[in-house]
Design a protein around this motif. Structure first.
Motif, mmCIF file in Angstrom:
data_model
loop_
_atom_site.group_PDB
_atom_site.id
_atom_site.type_symbol
_atom_site.label_atom_id
_atom_site.label_comp_id
_atom_site.label_asym_id
_atom_site.label_seq_id
_atom_site.Cartn_x
_atom_site.Cartn_y
_atom_site.Cartn_z
ATOM 1 N N ALA A 266 0.840 -1.204 0.000
ATOM 2 C CA ALA A 266 0.000 0.000 0.000
ATOM 3 C C ALA A 266 0.875 1.255 0.000
ATOM 4 O O ALA A 266 1.978 1.253 0.549
ATOM 5 C CB ALA A 266 -0.918 0.020 1.214
ATOM 6 N N ASN A 267 0.371 2.298 -0.619
ATOM 7 C CA ASN A 267 1.003 3.627 -0.568
ATOM 8 C C ASN A 267 -0.003 4.613 -0.001
ATOM 9 O O ASN A 267 -1.211 4.483 -0.227
ATOM 10 C CB ASN A 267 1.413 4.125 -1.947
ATOM 11 N N VAL A 268 0.518 5.588 0.706
ATOM 12 C CA VAL A 268 -0.301 6.681 1.223
ATOM 13 C C VAL A 268 0.163 7.958 0.539
ATOM 14 O O VAL A 268 1.349 8.288 0.562
ATOM 15 C CB VAL A 268 -0.152 6.828 2.753
ATOM 16 N N TYR A 269 -0.793 8.636 -0.070
ATOM 17 C CA TYR A 269 -0.519 9.915 -0.704
ATOM 18 C C TYR A 269 -1.148 11.013 0.133
ATOM 19 O O TYR A 269 -2.305 10.899 0.550
ATOM 20 C CB TYR A 269 -1.082 9.950 -2.128
ATOM 21 N N ALA A 270 -0.385 12.061 0.405
ATOM 22 C CA ALA A 270 -0.894 13.210 1.144
ATOM 23 C C ALA A 270 -1.350 14.253 0.133
ATOM 24 O O ALA A 270 -0.599 14.622 -0.771
ATOM 25 C CB ALA A 270 0.190 13.792 2.043
ATOM 26 N N LEU A 271 -2.577 14.686 0.297
ATOM 27 C CA LEU A 271 -3.132 15.749 -0.532
ATOM 28 C C LEU A 271 -3.156 17.002 0.336
ATOM 29 O O LEU A 271 -3.846 17.035 1.356
ATOM 30 C CB LEU A 271 -4.538 15.392 -0.996
#
Length: 140
Positions: A77-82
């Motif tokens: 999994a990857n977490v992207y910060a917006l």
């Protein structure tokens, strides 16, 4: 990290955002990985889940943000910060989670770091990439 303006410039040929540039998805990832390699953060491109065209367009359509950052890499999994600029150096954050086996879908959107940690059962990520230090957090 990429700004919304950079992303829109890569994707669209026109100011009305109706005509897509051919090959923009590949250009997006080339620029994306080039920036993270330049920062000597992501050593292996295989760690980065590459959301497809539809998901990238959905992020632009469904979320309000000014910058997107790869924030955490978990196993599968990857977490992207917006990040959304709230003015005077303050930024609101949202975190979207994408799974390796579902790269065209946001599995979860978290509003806080605490919510994000709880989603992963407080398991430490393989890699955490610090967000820019000049971004002060403010709740939206």
């Amino acid at each position: 990290m990429l700004s919304l303006k950079e992303i829109e410039h890569l994707i669209y040929k026109d100011a009305a955002h109706t005509i897509e540039n051919p090959g923009w998805v590949e250009q997006f990832y080339e620029l994306w990985l080039e920036r993270y390699h330049a920062l000597n953060i992501v050593k292996s491109p295989q760690q980065v889940i590459r959301p497809g065209r539809e998901l990238l367009l959905a992020l632009l359509r469904d979320y309000r943000f000014d910058e997107i950052h790869l924030f955490k890499i978990h196993d599968g999994a990857n977490v992207y910060a917006l990040l959304q600029d709230k003015g005077e150096g303050y930024w609101a954050y949202q975190f979207v989670i994408i799974y390796q086996d579902q790269p065209d879908k946001v599995v979860q959107c978290c509003q806080t770091v605490e919510e994000l940690k709880a989603f992963f059962h407080h398991k430490e990520p393989i890699l955490e990439i610090p967000l820019p230090h000049d971004r002060k957090y403010v709740e939206d």
